[in-house]
Design a protein around this motif. Structure first.
Motif, short mmCIF file in Angstrom:
data_model
loop_
_atom_site.label_atom_id
_atom_site.label_comp_id
_atom_site.label_asym_id
_atom_site.label_seq_id
_atom_site.Cartn_x
_atom_site.Cartn_y
_atom_site.Cartn_z
N GLN A 36 -1.38 4.95 -32.06
CA GLN A 36 -0.93 3.59 -32.30
C GLN A 36 -0.14 3.56 -33.60
OE1 GLN A 36 -1.53 1.15 -30.22
NE2 GLN A 36 -1.05 -0.73 -31.34
N VAL A 37 1.16 3.30 -33.50
CA VAL A 37 1.99 3.23 -34.69
C VAL A 37 1.79 1.88 -35.38
CG1 VAL A 37 4.34 3.26 -35.57
CG2 VAL A 37 3.70 4.76 -33.68
N GLN A 38 1.54 1.94 -36.66
CA GLN A 38 1.41 0.71 -37.45
C GLN A 38 2.37 0.76 -38.62
OE1 GLN A 38 -2.84 0.29 -38.38
NE2 GLN A 38 -2.93 -1.31 -36.82
N LEU A 39 3.03 -0.35 -38.84
CA LEU A 39 3.96 -0.49 -39.97
C LEU A 39 3.55 -1.74 -40.75
CD1 LEU A 39 7.29 0.13 -38.02
CD2 LEU A 39 5.97 1.80 -39.31
N VAL A 40 3.33 -1.58 -42.04
CA VAL A 40 2.88 -2.69 -42.87
C VAL A 40 3.82 -2.85 -44.05
CG1 VAL A 40 0.99 -3.65 -44.21
CG2 VAL A 40 0.49 -2.29 -42.18
N GLU A 41 4.53 -3.98 -44.07
CA GLU A 41 5.48 -4.25 -45.15
C GLU A 41 4.79 -4.97 -46.30
OE1 GLU A 41 7.87 -5.16 -41.27
OE2 GLU A 41 5.85 -5.50 -42.05
N SER A 42 5.35 -4.79 -47.47
CA SER A 42 4.89 -5.51 -48.66
C SER A 42 6.04 -5.60 -49.65
CB SER A 42 3.69 -4.81 -49.30
OG SER A 42 4.03 -3.50 -49.70
N GLY A 43 5.87 -6.43 -50.65
CA GLY A 43 6.86 -6.51 -51.72
C GLY A 43 7.77 -7.72 -51.68
N GLY A 44 7.67 -8.53 -50.64
CA GLY A 44 8.49 -9.72 -50.59
C GLY A 44 8.05 -10.75 -51.62
N GLY A 45 8.85 -11.80 -51.75
CA GLY A 45 8.51 -12.85 -52.70
C GLY A 45 9.68 -13.75 -52.97
N LEU A 46 9.50 -14.59 -53.98
CA LEU A 46 10.54 -15.53 -54.41
C LEU A 46 11.20 -14.99 -55.67
CD1 LEU A 46 11.97 -18.30 -54.31
CD2 LEU A 46 10.03 -19.20 -55.65
N VAL A 47 12.52 -14.94 -55.66
CA VAL A 47 13.26 -14.41 -56.79
C VAL A 47 14.52 -15.25 -56.99
CG1 VAL A 47 14.52 -12.75 -55.38
CG2 VAL A 47 14.17 -12.27 -57.80
N GLN A 48 14.98 -15.33 -58.21
CA GLN A 48 16.21 -16.04 -58.49
C GLN A 48 17.43 -15.20 -58.12
OE1 GLN A 48 16.05 -17.18 -62.66
NE2 GLN A 48 15.22 -19.19 -62.10
N ALA A 49 18.51 -15.86 -57.82
CA ALA A 49 19.75 -15.15 -57.52
C ALA A 49 20.10 -14.20 -58.65
CB ALA A 49 20.87 -16.15 -57.29
N GLY A 50 20.53 -13.01 -58.27
CA GLY A 50 20.82 -11.98 -59.25
C GLY A 50 19.65 -11.06 -59.53
N GLY A 51 18.48 -11.44 -59.07
CA GLY A 51 17.29 -10.64 -59.31
C GLY A 51 17.15 -9.49 -58.33
N SER A 52 16.02 -8.81 -58.44
CA SER A 52 15.75 -7.62 -57.63
C SER A 52 14.37 -7.69 -57.01
CB SER A 52 15.85 -6.36 -58.50
OG SER A 52 17.13 -6.19 -59.03
N LEU A 53 14.24 -7.03 -55.89
CA LEU A 53 12.95 -6.83 -55.23
C LEU A 53 12.93 -5.44 -54.63
CD1 LEU A 53 12.22 -10.14 -53.25
CD2 LEU A 53 10.91 -9.26 -55.19
N ARG A 54 11.73 -4.88 -54.53
CA ARG A 54 11.56 -3.61 -53.84
C ARG A 54 10.55 -3.81 -52.73
NH1 ARG A 54 8.44 1.87 -55.62
NH2 ARG A 54 9.89 3.42 -54.78
N LEU A 55 11.01 -3.64 -51.50
CA LEU A 55 10.13 -3.74 -50.35
C LEU A 55 9.59 -2.36 -50.01
CD1 LEU A 55 12.22 -6.09 -48.03
CD2 LEU A 55 10.69 -6.69 -49.92
N SER A 56 8.36 -2.35 -49.54
CA SER A 56 7.73 -1.11 -49.09
C SER A 56 7.23 -1.28 -47.67
CB SER A 56 6.54 -0.75 -50.00
OG SER A 56 6.94 -0.56 -51.32
N CYS A 57 7.18 -0.19 -46.96
CA CYS A 57 6.63 -0.19 -45.60
C CYS A 57 5.79 1.07 -45.43
CB CYS A 57 7.75 -0.24 -44.57
SG CYS A 57 7.19 -0.01 -42.86
N ALA A 58 4.50 0.88 -45.27
CA ALA A 58 3.59 1.99 -45.06
C ALA A 58 3.39 2.20 -43.57
CB ALA A 58 2.26 1.70 -45.74
N ALA A 59 3.58 3.43 -43.13
CA ALA A 59 3.48 3.77 -41.72
C ALA A 59 2.28 4.63 -41.44
CB ALA A 59 4.75 4.48 -41.27
N SER A 60 1.73 4.48 -40.25
CA SER A 60 0.61 5.32 -39.82
C SER A 60 0.65 5.46 -38.31
CB SER A 60 -0.72 4.71 -40.27
OG SER A 60 -0.92 3.45 -39.67
N GLY A 61 -0.05 6.47 -37.82
CA GLY A 61 -0.20 6.61 -36.38
C GLY A 61 0.58 7.75 -35.75
N ARG A 62 1.50 8.34 -36.49
CA ARG A 62 2.21 9.50 -35.96
C ARG A 62 2.92 10.20 -37.12
NH1 ARG A 62 7.43 7.04 -32.61
NH2 ARG A 62 8.33 5.86 -34.35
N ALA A 63 3.59 11.31 -36.81
CA ALA A 63 4.21 12.12 -37.85
C ALA A 63 5.42 11.40 -38.44
CB ALA A 63 4.64 13.45 -37.25
#
Length: 124
Positions: free
Chosen positions: A1-28
């Protein structure tokens, strides 16, 4: 069973930065291309970026080219999306996706597995 879990979203002002992550499991993880998509309210889901299974090849939508960087850490089974110089039009739910087949870059409509999404909101 492949699972993908995102994180890192949020509210930011224009010009700002965010880093999204996605942790995967269930296969190679290291055998599959990974991608990021987004869906704004009232709009279709659109491609943002993709990265090959080994990380040597990356692909970007024109709308984010030069502002976003996709990367992956195969030892951590995680893919990232670094977003800089964010604009209000980047506001959307961002989804992580995994290729259906090993050692292939899917067509935009042929990604096999999806995460639940993480909200990114950019204020002006």
């Amino acid at each position: 069973q492949v699972q993908l879990v995102e994180s890192g979203g949020g509210l930011v002002q224009a010009g700002g930065s965010l880093r999204l992550s996605c942790a995967a499991s269930g296969r190679a993880f290291s055998s599959y291309a990974m991608g990021w998509f987004r869906q704004a309210p009232g709009a279709d889901r659109e491609f943002v970026a993709a990265i090959s299974w080994g990380g040597s090849n990356t692909y970007y939508a024109d709308s984010v080219k030069g502002r976003c960087t996709i990367s992956r850490d195969n030892a951590k089974n995680t893919v990232y999306l670094q977003m800089n110089s964010l604009k209000p039009e980047d506001t959307a739910v961002y989804y992580c996706a995994s290729a259906r087949r090993q050692y292939s870059i899917p067509a935009v409509t042929d990604w096999g597995f999806w995460g639940q999404g993480t909200q990114v909101a950019v204020s002006s």
